[in-house]
Design a protein around this motif. Structure first.
Motif, PDB file in Angstrom:
ATOM      1  N   PHE A   1       0.828  -1.205   0.000  1.00  0.00           N
ATOM      2  CA  PHE A   1       0.000   0.000   0.000  1.00  0.00           C
ATOM      3  C   PHE A   1       0.861   1.253   0.000  1.00  0.00           C
ATOM      4  N   PHE A   2       2.039   1.197   0.616  1.00  0.00           N
ATOM      5  CA  PHE A   2       2.922   2.358   0.562  1.00  0.00           C
ATOM      6  C   PHE A   2       3.259   2.697  -0.887  1.00  0.00           C
TER       7      PHE A   2
ATOM      8  N   GLN B   1      15.112   5.745  -6.765  1.00  0.00           N
ATOM      9  CA  GLN B   1      14.823   4.626  -7.669  1.00  0.00           C
ATOM     10  C   GLN B   1      16.068   3.777  -7.920  1.00  0.00           C
ATOM     11  N   VAL B   2      17.219   4.414  -8.003  1.00  0.00           N
ATOM     12  CA  VAL B   2      18.465   3.657  -8.130  1.00  0.00           C
ATOM     13  C   VAL B   2      18.648   2.754  -6.912  1.00  0.00           C
ATOM     14  N   LEU B   3      18.350   3.284  -5.736  1.00  0.00           N
ATOM     15  CA  LEU B   3      18.485   2.493  -4.504  1.00  0.00           C
ATOM     16  C   LEU B   3      17.481   1.336  -4.477  1.00  0.00           C
ATOM     17  N   TRP B   4      16.264   1.569  -4.973  1.00  0.00           N
ATOM     18  CA  TRP B   4      15.280   0.479  -5.037  1.00  0.00           C
ATOM     19  C   TRP B   4      15.792  -0.649  -5.933  1.00  0.00           C
ATOM     20  N   LEU B   5      16.359  -0.295  -7.077  1.00  0.00           N
ATOM     21  CA  LEU B   5      16.876  -1.320  -7.983  1.00  0.00           C
ATOM     22  C   LEU B   5      18.040  -2.080  -7.354  1.00  0.00           C
TER      23      LEU B   5
ATOM     24  N   PHE C   1      13.477  -2.115   2.776  1.00  0.00           N
ATOM     25  CA  PHE C   1      12.181  -1.474   2.596  1.00  0.00           C
ATOM     26  C   PHE C   1      12.015  -0.303   3.560  1.00  0.00           C
ATOM     27  N   VAL C   2      12.343  -0.528   4.815  1.00  0.00           N
ATOM     28  CA  VAL C   2      12.185   0.528   5.822  1.00  0.00           C
ATOM     29  C   VAL C   2      13.062   1.731   5.493  1.00  0.00           C
TER      30      VAL C   2
ATOM     31  N   GLU D   1      12.199   7.947   0.541  1.00  0.00           N
ATOM     32  CA  GLU D   1      11.108   8.497  -0.276  1.00  0.00           C
ATOM     33  C   GLU D   1      10.340   9.592   0.479  1.00  0.00           C
ATOM     34  N   LEU D   2      10.059   9.332   1.746  1.00  0.00           N
ATOM     35  CA  LEU D   2       9.307  10.318   2.528  1.00  0.00           C
ATOM     36  C   LEU D   2      10.103  11.603   2.751  1.00  0.00           C
ATOM     37  N   ALA D   3      11.428  11.497   2.725  1.00  0.00           N
ATOM     38  CA  ALA D   3      12.263  12.673   2.966  1.00  0.00           C
ATOM     39  C   ALA D   3      12.370  13.580   1.748  1.00  0.00           C
ATOM     40  N   VAL D   4      12.124  13.043   0.549  1.00  0.00           N
ATOM     41  CA  VAL D   4      12.318  13.830  -0.674  1.00  0.00           C
ATOM     42  C   VAL D   4      11.475  15.103  -0.690  1.00  0.00           C
ATOM     43  N   PRO D   5      10.158  15.055  -0.446  1.00  0.00           N
ATOM     44  CA  PRO D   5       9.380  16.301  -0.465  1.00  0.00           C
ATOM     45  C   PRO D   5       9.838  17.306   0.586  1.00  0.00           C
ATOM     46  N   ILE D   6      10.231  16.809   1.759  1.00  0.00           N
ATOM     47  CA  ILE D   6      10.671  17.718   2.824  1.00  0.00           C
ATOM     48  C   ILE D   6      11.911  18.481   2.388  1.00  0.00           C
TER      49      ILE D   6
END
Length: 381
Positions: free
Chosen positions: A55-56, A149-153, A167-168, A174-179
């Protein structure tokens, strides 16, 4: 691609945005179905962890597009094509949900998620060319999302035992990017448009939950011996869903995001609201499985699969939208009602106590109107 006017009169959701929402709900529906199977097989912890991770990805891809659209949506041909790419990505993600639940295999999920996010990088790079504060923020969004995305791959190369840790960590990135991006610049978000978008997605999720519950009732009619309990659950499921709709849309949501910090809290807390709405149908289906003898959960645990999502939904909406616009009576009744629904499992009437409590909460909301805008502003200040 120029920034949109944050005070644009009459701004509302576009047909493309509504189409986008419907495609994303396909993935939510499949996630809820698999959560139902995990719960009814008594794989509670594993099921909830898989559902949360999946869901995330759905919520975050949806929310980042929604934030981008409120700031830079142009609806030209390239904007549409890149949006369609994201929609294709979420359909592929839906195909990876079952392997994630059954085998813990996140390969398809990660690859499809990266496809969606790379499309967003392209959108943000287009917006970065507009210059100014918005363009500067857009550039940092593109850089941050690209690095993530590089880190996800790269996480696909890790041993299976390290996948949960990865994952954590990557969710935190990801959550830090907008901040970080909004500290370097500022995107011109439109309060009414963005809260309307959240409201529409909530509507679709509640409708999907009701549809899934109805389908489960129809299937159970073929095997259940006594129709009374089944019809009772169906009636109460409708009553509960209607009450959740009433609670969500009682306050004007656009009043509560009067700054970037408040909009961030509003958006991030919606993860729990959306996830709870999506999980409600799974809980209803588990209750039906108990009646038909197909659930490995005992009735007490099964009732919690209904009451916990409802309590999370109500508390989430109270926290981000109601409490600043409500008087003392409402601010006691709503959170108290959310807590009291958890009493349902100790009684022999599935969902009954929850429906009654939510009906009483709605009655309070009918009597007590939201505070006026000037009074709300004084409370927030």
């Amino acid at each position: 691609m120029q920034a949109r006017d944050p005070e644009e009169v009459g701004r509302s959701a576009t047909p493309l945005e509504l189409f986008f929402d419907l495609v994303f709900v396909v993935a939510v529906s499949i996630a809820a179905v698999n959560l139902h199977h995990a719960l009814t097989e008594a794989h509670v912890v594993e099921g909830l962890l898989a559902y949360g991770a999946i869901f995330f990805g759905i919520w975050w891809a949806w929310m980042n597009f929604t934030w981008f659209a409120t700031s830079f949506g142009t609806d030209d041909w390239l904007y549409r094509v890149l949006t369609f790419v994201q929609m294709g990505g979420v359909l592929v993600l839906a195909a990876g949900i079952k392997p994630m639940f059954e085998e813990g295999d996140a390969t398809v999920l990660i690859l499809s998620y990266v496809v969606m996010r790379v499309a967003m990088v392209a959108q943000w790079l287009r917006a970065a060319r507009s210059g100014g504060e918005g363009g500067l923020a857009a550039k940092h969004y593109a850089i941050g999302i690209g690095i993530a995305q590089v880190l996800w791959l790269l996480s696909l190369l890790l041993p299976d035992g390290l996948t949960p840790v990865a994952f954590v960590v990557l969710i935190g990135v990801e959550l830090a990017v907008p901040i970080l991006a909004e500290r370097r610049g500022s995107t011109p978000w439109h309060p009414h448009h963005i809260t309307e978008r959240f409201g529409l997605f909530s509507l679709i999720l509640l409708g999907e939950s009701l549809l899934a519950s109805a389908n489960a009732v129809v299937e159970a009619l073929e095997t259940v011996q006594e129709l009374g309990p089944l019809l009772w659950i169906a009636t109460l499921a409708l009553a509960v869903t209607c009450a959740l709709w009433w609670i969500y849309f009682w306050p004007p949501h656009d009043r509560v995001i009067n700054g970037y910090a408040s909009s961030l809290v509003y958006g991030y807390t919606h993860f729990f609201v959306f996830a709870a709405a999506g999980a409600l149908s799974a809980g209803i289906e588990v209750e039906i499985d108990v009646l038909t003898g197909e659930s490995k959960l005992d009735p007490l645990a099964a009732s919690f699969t209904v009451t916990v999502p409802i309590a999370v939904f109500v508390l989430g909406i109270w926290w981000i939208a109601l409490r600043h616009q409500a008087d003392r009576v409402v601010n006691v009744a709503v959170p108290a009602g959310a807590v009291l629904v958890l009493l349902d499992p100790i009684l022999p009437f599935p969902v009954a106590v929850t429906a009654i409590i939510l009906a009483l909460v709605v009655a309070v909301l009918v009597v007590r109107a939201p505070l006026e805008a000037h009074e709300h502003g004084r409370m927030v200040g």
